[in-house]
Design an enzyme around this catalytic site. Structure first.
Site, PDB file in Angstrom:
ATOM      1  N   TRP A 131       0.862  -1.184   0.000  1.00  0.00           N
ATOM      2  CA  TRP A 131       0.000   0.000   0.000  1.00  0.00           C
ATOM      3  C   TRP A 131       0.899   1.235   0.000  1.00  0.00           C
ATOM      4  O   TRP A 131       1.846   1.321   0.802  1.00  0.00           O
ATOM      5  CB  TRP A 131      -0.867  -0.053   1.265  1.00  0.00           C
ATOM      6  CG  TRP A 131      -1.841   1.063   1.428  1.00  0.00           C
ATOM      7  CD1 TRP A 131      -2.738   1.525   0.501  1.00  0.00           C
ATOM      8  CD2 TRP A 131      -2.041   1.862   2.607  1.00  0.00           C
ATOM      9  NE1 TRP A 131      -3.481   2.537   1.033  1.00  0.00           N
ATOM     10  CE2 TRP A 131      -3.077   2.768   2.320  1.00  0.00           C
ATOM     11  CE3 TRP A 131      -1.453   1.883   3.871  1.00  0.00           C
ATOM     12  CZ2 TRP A 131      -3.536   3.698   3.258  1.00  0.00           C
ATOM     13  CZ3 TRP A 131      -1.910   2.796   4.796  1.00  0.00           C
ATOM     14  CH2 TRP A 131      -2.936   3.689   4.489  1.00  0.00           C
ATOM     15  N   ASP A 212      -0.152  -5.019   9.600  1.00  0.00           N
ATOM     16  CA  ASP A 212      -1.206  -4.145   9.127  1.00  0.00           C
ATOM     17  C   ASP A 212      -2.420  -5.033   8.877  1.00  0.00           C
ATOM     18  O   ASP A 212      -2.414  -5.879   7.983  1.00  0.00           O
ATOM     19  CB  ASP A 212      -0.765  -3.435   7.836  1.00  0.00           C
ATOM     20  CG  ASP A 212      -1.802  -2.419   7.384  1.00  0.00           C
ATOM     21  OD1 ASP A 212      -2.947  -2.478   7.872  1.00  0.00           O
ATOM     22  OD2 ASP A 212      -1.465  -1.579   6.535  1.00  0.00           O
ATOM     23  N   LYS A 247     -13.041  -0.612   6.869  1.00  0.00           N
ATOM     24  CA  LYS A 247     -13.629  -1.505   5.868  1.00  0.00           C
ATOM     25  C   LYS A 247     -14.649  -2.441   6.513  1.00  0.00           C
ATOM     26  O   LYS A 247     -15.766  -2.561   6.036  1.00  0.00           O
ATOM     27  CB  LYS A 247     -12.538  -2.332   5.175  1.00  0.00           C
ATOM     28  CG  LYS A 247     -11.276  -1.559   4.838  1.00  0.00           C
ATOM     29  CD  LYS A 247     -11.405  -0.681   3.624  1.00  0.00           C
ATOM     30  CE  LYS A 247     -10.291   0.350   3.623  1.00  0.00           C
ATOM     31  NZ  LYS A 247      -9.740   0.740   2.389  1.00  0.00           N
TER      32      LYS A 247
END
Ligand SMILES: Cc1ncc(COP(=O)(O)O)c(C=O)c1O
Length: 399
Positions: A131, A212, A247
């Protein structure tokens, strides 16, 4: 002068893509570049449980006074039980502490600031690719950043040998960023056997794992998605875990996440949390109430929690079926091409197998937008668009 000497910063690559998509006048177009979940009608809905929690909060809340710096202790406890599971939290051997953060990004930022203060000479190792914000966050905190090989483009998956070899040579004391599940941008996750190798390597080499965990629940399910992370945590004395409700609770703009410290002992966890409080104090002064209260309500109320897990599972199922429909559509159009790698990938994102020239061609010729490297958001693929997108990808593959 101060401002007039500043160069204009480049636009964010992914947000810039959406702006270009919106400005595209062509009638038939598709944006597979977005980074949010969409339902089959193209909406990013507010979850029903979130609405219900908000209504309860409206009635119950009596003050907006400041929260504790690192958020409510109940929030920290509930979050880490969801993230790490009850068994890991209850065995009492790990020394756990959790601070609320501004989304997963804020959690990574808190960890980066802690590293800058207490391990300033460490290098943070990032998977290739990763990312885009990872590099910005860690190098922005003044830490050295290097890359380790993750996705092997020719194999269209992780090369376990290359990964294990690279991780084994990372020096003790350095930091290794690992995506716990639903790797962004590739969708290529590690299987249990590779996680076991990563765990053994981490224990032997002595580097500090920094997880993460932004997509818990979008891969194989909320519990299954933590399996790899737990196999590493059981092998090493210390780790950091950045998690997010952007999310899986759809709380994107509420900015709710957490940094959990696996500190090795209760005393070390308390020391770590005390330092985290100093970092939060400087960045944001104290925790943000509304988003944190929603997440806590949903986690702590048994009815809301059960309904949330059903809504989360429905999002996951939509992703899985969208991925399957894409593969069916592509197989029908390009029967001699092997698309099985798409089915192995997990989560919203997929490296669809197109090179940058094909990605550019799709955008110019077909108004199909995807991120460089061929990343698509399978949850951004709407059923009505599927035939056009499959036709277009098939045409790009023939280029
Ligand atoms: C891998 C990864 N980590 C962290 C984040 C941060 O998410 P947020 O700060 O919105 O919670 C994202 C969001 O796209 C991501 O893809």
């Amino acid at each position: 002068m101060f401002f007039d000497e500043m160069p204009v910063a480049p636009a964010d690559a992914i947000l810039g893509l959406t702006a270009a998509f919106k400005a595209d006048p062509r009638a038939t177009k598709a944006n597979l570049g977005v980074g949010v979940f969409m339902d089959e009608t193209g909406r990013t809905p507010i979850l029903d449980v979130v609405k219900r929690a908000e209504r309860m909060l409206l009635d119950e809340e009596t003050s907006k006074t400041y929260l504790p710096i690192a958020g409510l202790p109940e929030f920290g406890e509930a979050v880490r039980r969801f993230v790490l599971g009850d068994a890991f939290c209850d065995d009492g051997a790990h020394g756990l502490a959790t601070a609320q953060s501004l989304g997963g990004t804020g959690a990574l930022q808190l960890g980066a600031q802690l590293l800058r203060r207490f391990r300033p000479g460490a290098t943070v190792w990032l998977p290739t690719p990763t990312w885009g914000n990872h590099r910005a966050i860690f190098s922005g905190a003044g830490l050295a950043v290097r890359d380790y090989p993750y996705y092997a483009t020719d194999l269209r998956r992780v090369d376990p040998e290359a990964l294990a070899e690279a991780l084994a040579t990372i020096p003790a004391g350095d930091v290794v960023l690992l995506h716990a599940c639903c790797h962004n941008p590739t969708g290529a996750d590690l299987d249990a056997a590779i996680w076991a190798r990563v765990a053994a390597t981490a224990a032997q080499a002595g580097w500090l794992p920094f997880f993460d965990f932004a997509y818990q629940g979008f891969g194989d399910g909320a519990e299954a998605d933590r399996a790899g992370l737990l196999s590493v945590l059981r092998a090493v004395p210390e780790a950091l875990v950045a998690s997010s409700f952007s999310k899986n609770m759809g709380l994107y703009s509420e900015r709710v996440g957490a940094l959990t410290l696996v500190a090795g002992s209760a005393a070390a966890a308390e020391a770590g949390l005390s330092q985290l409080r100093r970092v939060v104090r400087e960045i944001a002064s104290n925790a943000q109430r509304h988003g944190g209260s929603i997440a806590l309500k949903v986690l702590a109320d048994p009815v809301l929690r059960a309904d949330w897990l059903r809504e989360l599972e429905a999002m996951r199922t939509r992703i899985v079926s969208s991925r399957a429909a894409l593969v069916d559509g592509l197989r029908a159009r390009v029967p001699d091409h092997d698309f099985s790698y798409l089915l192995r990938q997990k989560g919203m994102f997929s490296y669809c197998g197109l090179n940058d020239a094909q990605v550019a061609w799709l955008r110019e010729q077909k108004a199909v937008y995807m991120v460089k490297g061929g990343r698509i958001n399978v949850a951004g693929l709407l059923p009505g668009q599927l035939p056009y997108v499959c036709d277009s990808i098939a045409a790009a593959l023939a280029q």
